[in-house]
Scaffold this motif. Structure first.
Motif, short mmCIF file in Angstrom:
data_model
loop_
_atom_site.label_atom_id
_atom_site.label_comp_id
_atom_site.label_asym_id
_atom_site.label_seq_id
_atom_site.Cartn_x
_atom_site.Cartn_y
_atom_site.Cartn_z
N ASN A 1 -4.58 15.21 -3.74
CA ASN A 1 -3.37 15.41 -4.51
C ASN A 1 -2.28 14.55 -3.87
O ASN A 1 -2.26 14.37 -2.65
N ILE A 2 -1.39 14.03 -4.68
CA ILE A 2 -0.35 13.13 -4.15
C ILE A 2 1.02 13.52 -4.70
O ILE A 2 1.14 14.05 -5.80
N THR A 3 2.04 13.29 -3.86
CA THR A 3 3.42 13.52 -4.25
C THR A 3 4.22 12.27 -3.90
O THR A 3 4.02 11.66 -2.85
N LEU A 4 5.10 11.88 -4.79
CA LEU A 4 5.95 10.70 -4.59
C LEU A 4 7.05 10.74 -5.64
O LEU A 4 7.10 11.67 -6.45
N SER A 5 7.94 9.77 -5.62
CA SER A 5 8.92 9.69 -6.70
C SER A 5 8.54 8.56 -7.65
O SER A 5 7.65 7.75 -7.35
N ALA A 7 14.95 10.65 -3.34
CA ALA A 7 13.57 10.46 -3.82
C ALA A 7 12.60 10.72 -2.67
O ALA A 7 12.90 10.41 -1.52
N LEU A 8 11.44 11.27 -3.00
CA LEU A 8 10.44 11.57 -1.97
C LEU A 8 9.64 10.33 -1.59
O LEU A 8 9.31 9.50 -2.45
N THR A 54 0.85 -1.20 0.00
CA THR A 54 0.00 0.00 0.00
C THR A 54 0.88 1.25 0.00
O THR A 54 1.83 1.36 0.78
N LEU A 55 0.58 2.18 -0.91
CA LEU A 55 1.27 3.47 -0.96
C LEU A 55 0.84 4.29 0.25
O LEU A 55 -0.32 4.73 0.34
N ARG A 56 1.78 4.50 1.17
CA ARG A 56 1.47 5.18 2.44
C ARG A 56 2.72 5.90 2.90
O ARG A 56 3.84 5.51 2.55
N PRO A 57 2.55 6.98 3.68
CA PRO A 57 3.72 7.79 4.06
C PRO A 57 4.80 6.99 4.80
O PRO A 57 5.99 7.29 4.64
N ILE A 83 14.03 4.32 -0.64
CA ILE A 83 15.48 4.08 -0.64
C ILE A 83 16.21 5.36 -0.22
O ILE A 83 15.83 6.46 -0.60
#
Ligand SMILES: [Mn+2]
Ligand SMILES: [Mn+2]
Lengths: 267, 267
Positions: free
Chosen positions: A65-69, A43-44, A26-29, A34
């Motif tokens: 809204n989402i932010t990630l690498s 990378a965020l 699951t994409l989670r904070p 890495i």
């Protein structure tokens, strides 16, 4: 014939003859991203911000809204991620060959070895021993290293960082070259945060999975889970990255199709 | 049997008996994101920032951080996106039923109607006329409205905004209820920026696709392309959203598997 295959696919999924296994974290904070040495840019991790949630900012709807690498969470490495693959055709997420997004997989169970040594290095000898039991690894298929990493890693030190760097499993130089040159596999995947071993910075060349696989137009998948639910042979992987313009990789949903007669070889 | 189906799938893709069609728009800053009236908070368009590109910030590697919304580019609407679906089980991107990520599709070709009237409204009569020609829409399948929108829309006014709001195609209230109550479809998909018609704010209830489909645990797909490459029946859709924690939707890669005997019905 092709219509029969597609009808069979839908029917078998509905009836449970083909089981679908979700290999995605699951994409989670909190999920670890890495970490490179501090002289490099990072990378965020994943973060989300609510735009509205059935409230004044949007009375009937909820969205974020989402932010990630491109390399956050369960994700795909495209050839242009590494300098060795930077000029290859079909090397970024928007130019990939879509037919490769459905491919067979062989699963190398290294869970016992990793339980005994978290820094386990996959060698040609180990791959050949696997072949003696399960048959030759077919061209064009994924090779997944099953480590059961979620069960063995310290949740507070998920990459198993020590004074001399991380200790996590991965292939050595010879194993990478053998998978490419002798077996022409599609890519290599794992459950750890990187496809290369934690100590691979010290290999020659460093990071041999990235160096040789990206340089050969081949792929990587990492931060997967549930590889213990896959048979050694016979499963099929769906791995369709986002179509990011000039993307070096992408978070994605990785799904496995597992036949009920799991021991029957894929070919 | 299930192993035979999976072997057939791999073989047919390799030999071209099953053609794979990418229905995904490239994620890029210029691609238009839906615009709401200014009293509501807005979803972000796609943006990317290079972390390193074979340079001092990362000598051997290239990668990007990315920002977007759950509803940017080619994307999936989960039931919890709308207030009518907010408490349903399996309603967010991390709880979806994975077996639904592979499903048949019927394609309603409305390209002629949309070329004549960009605000074309899909009705039950139109769906029944389609069925008279192609057979009953099976339960559990996607319904895609083909509009060839990329060919008819003004690139500088992609949503076709006029003084009285946007004019783009979509289903009316009765068509939405009929697809759900009479046919029990899986979801509804399109090539325009929203699944609901541009004028759907004035329908009763407003935005009937969102209202009824999300409220019934059903799905939406929008901002697709290449629907003109799909047969009316017989194709299979792979739509696997990112596994975003409590996600209301997700950008994704949408792929179609098209049999070479395209006119043969799926069931
Ligand atoms: Mn990566
Ligand atoms: Mn949406």
């Amino acid at each position: 014939m092709s219509a029969t295959v597609l009808n069979g696919l839908i029917t078998e999924i509905a009836q449970g003859g083909i089981k679908m296994v979700d290999l995605t974290e699951t994409l989670r904070p909190e999920y670890p991203t890495i970490q490179l040495p501090e002289e490099f840019k990072q990378a965020l991790p994943f973060s989300a911000e609510v735009i509205s949630k059935y409230d004044g900012d949007g009375p009937a709807w909820y969205w974020q809204n989402i932010t990630l690498s491109e390399h956050t969470g369960t994700h795909f490495d495209a050839p242009c991620h590494w300098v060795t693959g930077k000029d290859l055709p079909n090397g970024s997420t928007d130019t990939l060959i879509v037919e490769n997004m459905i491919a067979p997989v062989v699963v190398i169970d290294c869970s016992k070895e990793v339980a005994a040594d978290k820094g386990f290095i996959l060698t040609v000898e180990h791959l050949q021993k696997w072949e003696a039991e399960h048959g030759t690894i077919p061209a064009g298929c994924w090779v997944f290293l099953r480590s059961d990493w979620r069960k063995v890693a310290d949740p507070d030190n998920y990459t198993n960082m020590q004074e001399d760097g991380a200790h996590s499993p991965g292939p050595d130089v010879a194993a990478c070259r053998w998978m490419i040159e002798e077996r022409d596999v599609l890519g290599f995947g794992c459950e750890t945060v990187g496809t290369d071993a934690g100590q691979a910075f010290s290999f020659d060349p460093p990071y041999p999975h990235h160096y040789f696989f990206m340089g050969s137009g081949k792929y990587g998948l990492q931060c997967m889970t549930n590889l213990d639910q896959l048979p050694a042979t016979g499963a099929v992987i769906i791995s369709a990255p986002l179509k990011i313009l000039n993307g070096s990789g992408s978070p994605l949903r990785v799904l496995a199709l597992v036949p009920d007669r799991a021991q029957e070889p894929a070919q």
